[in-house]
Structures are given as C-alpha cells and as structure tokens.
Design a protein around this motif. Structure first.
Motif, mmCIF file in Angstrom:
data_model
loop_
_atom_site.group_PDB
_atom_site.id
_atom_site.type_symbol
_atom_site.label_atom_id
_atom_site.label_comp_id
_atom_site.label_asym_id
_atom_site.label_seq_id
_atom_site.Cartn_x
_atom_site.Cartn_y
_atom_site.Cartn_z
ATOM 1 N N VAL A 73 19.611 27.523 -40.159
ATOM 2 C CA VAL A 73 19.132 26.278 -39.557
ATOM 3 C C VAL A 73 20.082 25.847 -38.445
ATOM 4 O O VAL A 73 19.653 25.374 -37.400
ATOM 5 C CB VAL A 73 18.994 25.165 -40.628
ATOM 6 C CG1 VAL A 73 18.855 23.791 -40.002
ATOM 7 C CG2 VAL A 73 17.822 25.465 -41.545
ATOM 8 N N ARG A 74 21.354 26.062 -38.648
ATOM 9 C CA ARG A 74 22.362 25.692 -37.651
ATOM 10 C C ARG A 74 22.554 26.784 -36.587
ATOM 11 O O ARG A 74 23.402 26.651 -35.730
ATOM 12 C CB ARG A 74 23.684 25.389 -38.323
ATOM 13 C CG ARG A 74 23.588 24.161 -39.205
ATOM 14 C CD ARG A 74 24.949 23.551 -39.419
ATOM 15 N NE ARG A 74 24.818 22.265 -40.038
ATOM 16 C CZ ARG A 74 24.930 21.116 -39.373
ATOM 17 N NH1 ARG A 74 25.151 21.126 -38.100
ATOM 18 N NH2 ARG A 74 24.814 19.975 -40.004
ATOM 19 N N LEU A 80 9.958 26.449 -34.370
ATOM 20 C CA LEU A 80 9.035 25.495 -34.976
ATOM 21 C C LEU A 80 9.805 24.373 -35.673
ATOM 22 O O LEU A 80 9.468 23.192 -35.525
ATOM 23 C CB LEU A 80 8.104 26.206 -35.965
ATOM 24 C CG LEU A 80 7.008 25.361 -36.599
ATOM 25 C CD1 LEU A 80 6.076 24.774 -35.544
ATOM 26 C CD2 LEU A 80 6.207 26.198 -37.588
ATOM 27 N N ASN A 81 10.845 24.727 -36.395
ATOM 28 C CA ASN A 81 11.654 23.732 -37.096
ATOM 29 C C ASN A 81 12.301 22.764 -36.113
ATOM 30 O O ASN A 81 12.261 21.551 -36.302
ATOM 31 C CB ASN A 81 12.714 24.425 -37.952
ATOM 32 C CG ASN A 81 13.538 23.436 -38.731
ATOM 33 O OD1 ASN A 81 13.014 22.672 -39.533
ATOM 34 N ND2 ASN A 81 14.840 23.425 -38.487
ATOM 35 N N GLN A 82 12.884 23.293 -35.041
ATOM 36 C CA GLN A 82 13.552 22.434 -34.058
ATOM 37 C C GLN A 82 12.553 21.522 -33.357
ATOM 38 O O GLN A 82 12.816 20.332 -33.165
ATOM 39 C CB GLN A 82 14.313 23.280 -33.045
ATOM 40 C CG GLN A 82 15.559 23.910 -33.629
ATOM 41 C CD GLN A 82 16.236 24.883 -32.681
ATOM 42 O OE1 GLN A 82 15.645 25.316 -31.699
ATOM 43 N NE2 GLN A 82 17.466 25.230 -32.982
ATOM 44 N N ALA A 83 11.406 22.052 -32.974
ATOM 45 C CA ALA A 83 10.395 21.237 -32.309
ATOM 46 C C ALA A 83 9.864 20.156 -33.250
ATOM 47 O O ALA A 83 9.704 18.994 -32.854
ATOM 48 C CB ALA A 83 9.255 22.126 -31.814
ATOM 49 N N PHE A 84 9.622 20.529 -34.501
ATOM 50 C CA PHE A 84 9.084 19.576 -35.474
ATOM 51 C C PHE A 84 10.049 18.426 -35.710
ATOM 52 O O PHE A 84 9.638 17.266 -35.800
ATOM 53 C CB PHE A 84 8.767 20.292 -36.792
ATOM 54 C CG PHE A 84 8.057 19.428 -37.794
ATOM 55 C CD1 PHE A 84 6.691 19.222 -37.709
ATOM 56 C CD2 PHE A 84 8.754 18.837 -38.827
ATOM 57 C CE1 PHE A 84 6.028 18.424 -38.636
ATOM 58 C CE2 PHE A 84 8.104 18.037 -39.756
ATOM 59 C CZ PHE A 84 6.736 17.822 -39.661
ATOM 60 N N THR A 85 11.347 18.719 -35.807
ATOM 61 C CA THR A 85 12.327 17.660 -36.072
ATOM 62 C C THR A 85 12.477 16.710 -34.887
ATOM 63 O O THR A 85 12.979 15.609 -35.053
ATOM 64 C CB THR A 85 13.705 18.234 -36.451
ATOM 65 O OG1 THR A 85 14.174 19.077 -35.399
ATOM 66 C CG2 THR A 85 13.641 19.017 -37.754
ATOM 67 N N GLN A 86 12.022 17.114 -33.708
ATOM 68 C CA GLN A 86 12.096 16.230 -32.541
ATOM 69 C C GLN A 86 10.928 15.242 -32.485
ATOM 70 O O GLN A 86 10.958 14.299 -31.706
ATOM 71 C CB GLN A 86 12.142 17.065 -31.262
ATOM 72 C CG GLN A 86 13.450 17.825 -31.130
ATOM 73 C CD GLN A 86 13.465 18.752 -29.929
ATOM 74 O OE1 GLN A 86 12.490 18.868 -29.198
ATOM 75 N NE2 GLN A 86 14.581 19.425 -29.731
ATOM 76 N N ILE A 87 9.923 15.431 -33.318
ATOM 77 C CA ILE A 87 8.795 14.505 -33.374
ATOM 78 C C ILE A 87 9.241 13.283 -34.172
ATOM 79 O O ILE A 87 9.661 13.414 -35.319
ATOM 80 C CB ILE A 87 7.560 15.157 -34.043
ATOM 81 C CG1 ILE A 87 7.106 16.383 -33.250
ATOM 82 C CG2 ILE A 87 6.431 14.142 -34.184
ATOM 83 C CD1 ILE A 87 6.055 17.214 -33.969
#
Length: 138
Positions: free
Chosen positions: A25-26, A107-114
């Motif tokens: 994740v990091r 996908l994880n990075q984009a989702f957390t920016q929402i």
C-alpha cells in the motif's frame, strides 16, 4: 524419534501477509523496509511468508516504519484463518495480491482521493456490477 517437517504457524503467516499488504500500500520495496529496519530483504521475505516469526520489538519497529499501530497486524481478537475464495486463498492474501498489482495500487490510490461517501458508494456499486457482468460473460 522422527522429526516432523516444520510448518509456519497460521498467526505468523497472517502477520506476514499484513506486513506485505501495508508495505505494498505504501509502495515500499522489501529492500527499503529492510534498510529501515537494519535487516536484509531476505529476512523481510521470511517474515512476509510466515517462515520466520517476528519478535515483539521488531514488529513494533515495522509498525512504526509502515505507519500503522501494532494491532493492525492482528486484526480481530478472534481472527479467522479460513479461506473463503474459490482458489483457496484467504482474504488477506487475496487483498495483498490485488494491491501488489499496478491496477490494484492505482485503483486504491484513486479511490482514497474521493472525498464524497456517496460517490465512493457508487464506485463500489459500479465495480460490483462490472464484476457480475464479467462472471456472466465467462
């Protein structure tokens, strides 16, 4: 007296999977984590596979480097180590494999920016619908 082959303890395996999950994740390599801990990347590999048990002080240091509480590595007080997917892979391993792909990280990075919970819910529903269509087309 015959010796039985040594198998990793399931708790050690789950702790290792959670180390790998958070490292991915990091977007941190095993070498980067190892350098921060003052150990070899091979030792990190052994921790992540559950082959070697992580000591309490080392786990505390890993948590600090990865920016999570030590409790992150243990999950529920009564963890379930059963597998639940069709390929026999457990939920943590499943998630870890997904996040180790470039698509998973993106996908994880984009989702957390929402920031909107309503939009996040719609994205989840969209992905579920796409997955269902994908299953039908197989």
């Amino acid at each position: 007296m015959t010796e039985r082959p040594k198998h990793p303890n399931q708790i050690d395996v789950e702790v290792g999977q959670r180390i790998r999950l958070q490292r991915n994740v990091r977007e941190m390599s095993q070498t980067t984590l190892a350098d921060a801990l003052g150990i070899t990347f091979q030792q990190v590999q052994k921790y992540e596979k559950g082959t070697n048990r992580v000591g309490a002080s080392r786990l505390s240091h890993i948590a600090q480097v990865l920016g999570v509480p030590v409790s992150f590595f243990f999950g529920d007080p009564q963890p379930s180590f059963s597998t639940n997917s069709a390929d026999g892979v457990g939920p943590i391993e499943d998630l870890s494999q997904f996040l180790s792909t470039s698509e998973g990280r993106d996908l994880n990075q984009a989702f957390t920016q929402i920031s909107s919970p309503a939009i996040k819910k719609k994205v989840v529903n969209l992905v579920k619908a796409l997955a269902a269509v994908s299953d039908i087309e197989k």
